[in-house]
Write an enzyme that holds these catalytic residues in place. Sequence first.
Site, PDB file in Angstrom:
ATOM      1  N   HIS A 181      62.605   9.261   8.348  1.00  0.00           N
ATOM      2  CA  HIS A 181      62.366  10.158   9.551  1.00  0.00           C
ATOM      3  C   HIS A 181      61.497   9.499  10.629  1.00  0.00           C
ATOM      4  O   HIS A 181      61.622   9.966  11.806  1.00  0.00           O
ATOM      5  CB  HIS A 181      61.502  11.400   8.881  1.00  0.00           C
ATOM      6  CG  HIS A 181      60.395  11.370   8.667  1.00  0.00           C
ATOM      7  ND1 HIS A 181      59.957  11.210   7.374  1.00  0.00           N
ATOM      8  CD2 HIS A 181      59.158  11.477   9.533  1.00  0.00           C
ATOM      9  CE1 HIS A 181      58.375  11.158   7.321  1.00  0.00           C
ATOM     10  NE2 HIS A 181      57.889  11.173   8.518  1.00  0.00           N
ATOM     11  N   ASP A 182      60.981   8.528  10.242  1.00  0.00           N
ATOM     12  CA  ASP A 182      59.976   7.831  11.549  1.00  0.00           C
ATOM     13  C   ASP A 182      60.496   6.498  12.042  1.00  0.00           C
ATOM     14  O   ASP A 182      59.931   6.002  12.853  1.00  0.00           O
ATOM     15  CB  ASP A 182      58.622   7.798  11.216  1.00  0.00           C
ATOM     16  CG  ASP A 182      57.753   9.112  11.239  1.00  0.00           C
ATOM     17  OD1 ASP A 182      58.105   9.865  12.047  1.00  0.00           O
ATOM     18  OD2 ASP A 182      56.487   9.077  10.326  1.00  0.00           O
ATOM     19  N   ASP A 190      57.428  16.277   6.180  1.00  0.00           N
ATOM     20  CA  ASP A 190      56.577  15.304   7.023  1.00  0.00           C
ATOM     21  C   ASP A 190      55.239  15.768   7.460  1.00  0.00           C
ATOM     22  O   ASP A 190      54.221  15.261   7.300  1.00  0.00           O
ATOM     23  CB  ASP A 190      57.645  15.017   8.056  1.00  0.00           C
ATOM     24  CG  ASP A 190      56.673  14.360   9.132  1.00  0.00           C
ATOM     25  OD1 ASP A 190      55.897  13.499   9.003  1.00  0.00           O
ATOM     26  OD2 ASP A 190      57.045  14.621  10.305  1.00  0.00           O
ATOM     27  N   GLU A 221      61.421   6.739  15.761  1.00  0.00           N
ATOM     28  CA  GLU A 221      60.306   7.124  16.466  1.00  0.00           C
ATOM     29  C   GLU A 221      59.204   6.120  16.598  1.00  0.00           C
ATOM     30  O   GLU A 221      58.605   5.731  17.698  1.00  0.00           O
ATOM     31  CB  GLU A 221      59.531   8.499  16.091  1.00  0.00           C
ATOM     32  CG  GLU A 221      58.549   8.961  16.985  1.00  0.00           C
ATOM     33  CD  GLU A 221      58.129  10.341  16.347  1.00  0.00           C
ATOM     34  OE1 GLU A 221      56.811  10.676  16.329  1.00  0.00           O
ATOM     35  OE2 GLU A 221      58.829  11.004  16.139  1.00  0.00           O
ATOM     36  N   ASP A 222      58.937   5.449  15.394  1.00  0.00           N
ATOM     37  CA  ASP A 222      57.861   4.456  15.441  1.00  0.00           C
ATOM     38  C   ASP A 222      58.079   2.893  15.092  1.00  0.00           C
ATOM     39  O   ASP A 222      57.402   2.264  14.962  1.00  0.00           O
ATOM     40  CB  ASP A 222      56.955   5.008  14.281  1.00  0.00           C
ATOM     41  CG  ASP A 222      56.301   6.181  14.408  1.00  0.00           C
ATOM     42  OD1 ASP A 222      56.003   6.624  15.740  1.00  0.00           O
ATOM     43  OD2 ASP A 222      55.911   6.956  13.587  1.00  0.00           O
ATOM     44  N   HIS A 248      53.176   7.475   3.289  1.00  0.00           N
ATOM     45  CA  HIS A 248      53.670   8.710   3.949  1.00  0.00           C
ATOM     46  C   HIS A 248      55.095   9.107   3.783  1.00  0.00           C
ATOM     47  O   HIS A 248      55.413  10.419   3.407  1.00  0.00           O
ATOM     48  CB  HIS A 248      53.265   8.616   5.530  1.00  0.00           C
ATOM     49  CG  HIS A 248      53.877   9.751   6.138  1.00  0.00           C
ATOM     50  ND1 HIS A 248      53.552  11.096   6.444  1.00  0.00           N
ATOM     51  CD2 HIS A 248      54.842   9.779   7.316  1.00  0.00           C
ATOM     52  CE1 HIS A 248      54.314  11.801   7.031  1.00  0.00           C
ATOM     53  NE2 HIS A 248      55.084  10.904   7.883  1.00  0.00           N
TER      54      HIS A 248
END
Length: 200
Positions: free
Chosen positions: A80-81, A144, A84-85, A54
Amino acid sequence: MQTFAVKDGWPAARRRWTDRLPADVLTALDEAVEFALLQHGDQKRPAGEPYLEHLLEATSVLVDAVGVTDADILRAAVLHDVVEDTDCTLDQVRERFGDRVATLVDWVTKPPRDEGVSREQARAAYLERLRGAPDEAILVKLADRLSNAQRLDTHPRREKAGAYYDETVRSVLPLAEPHPWFRDWFAAWRIAFAGLGATG
């Protein structure tokens, strides 16, 4: 409708981009990919693919379709994640990759939910906040979302796919409007996947 796949990993993508990206940008991406792999570990996406696919798909959209060569924007796409993740903090991103990358990652990171705020309210507030984001952050967000949306029909939960379609039409297509390539791609996607959502 063009789709993007990076199933053969970073070394193959890197070789493919040697004619598109300067050597120093590829080196900068080496570090970002290594860091993302370390942070995401063995995480999988909803359809079961490795998380790195991804991240590289989003980066591929920016390189192969939009023509982005800015190292910070591309590193932000790879990263980018991570806040957040994973357990990674924004300060760790800033320390390793600098203020600009951290700022871009921050714009596209959904903040933790406050007590008493529903998941839906938090998502709506996050998407509304993006309307004030700089263009560079919008590009990362659109790449994204494209990676997630391009195979939405493979999502294991049909109801969630439908809600994601509707949210994309309502909140993401307006973000794409000033960016011609993304505007046209999402317009074609909206028609192709119209059967998933209530907004059509």
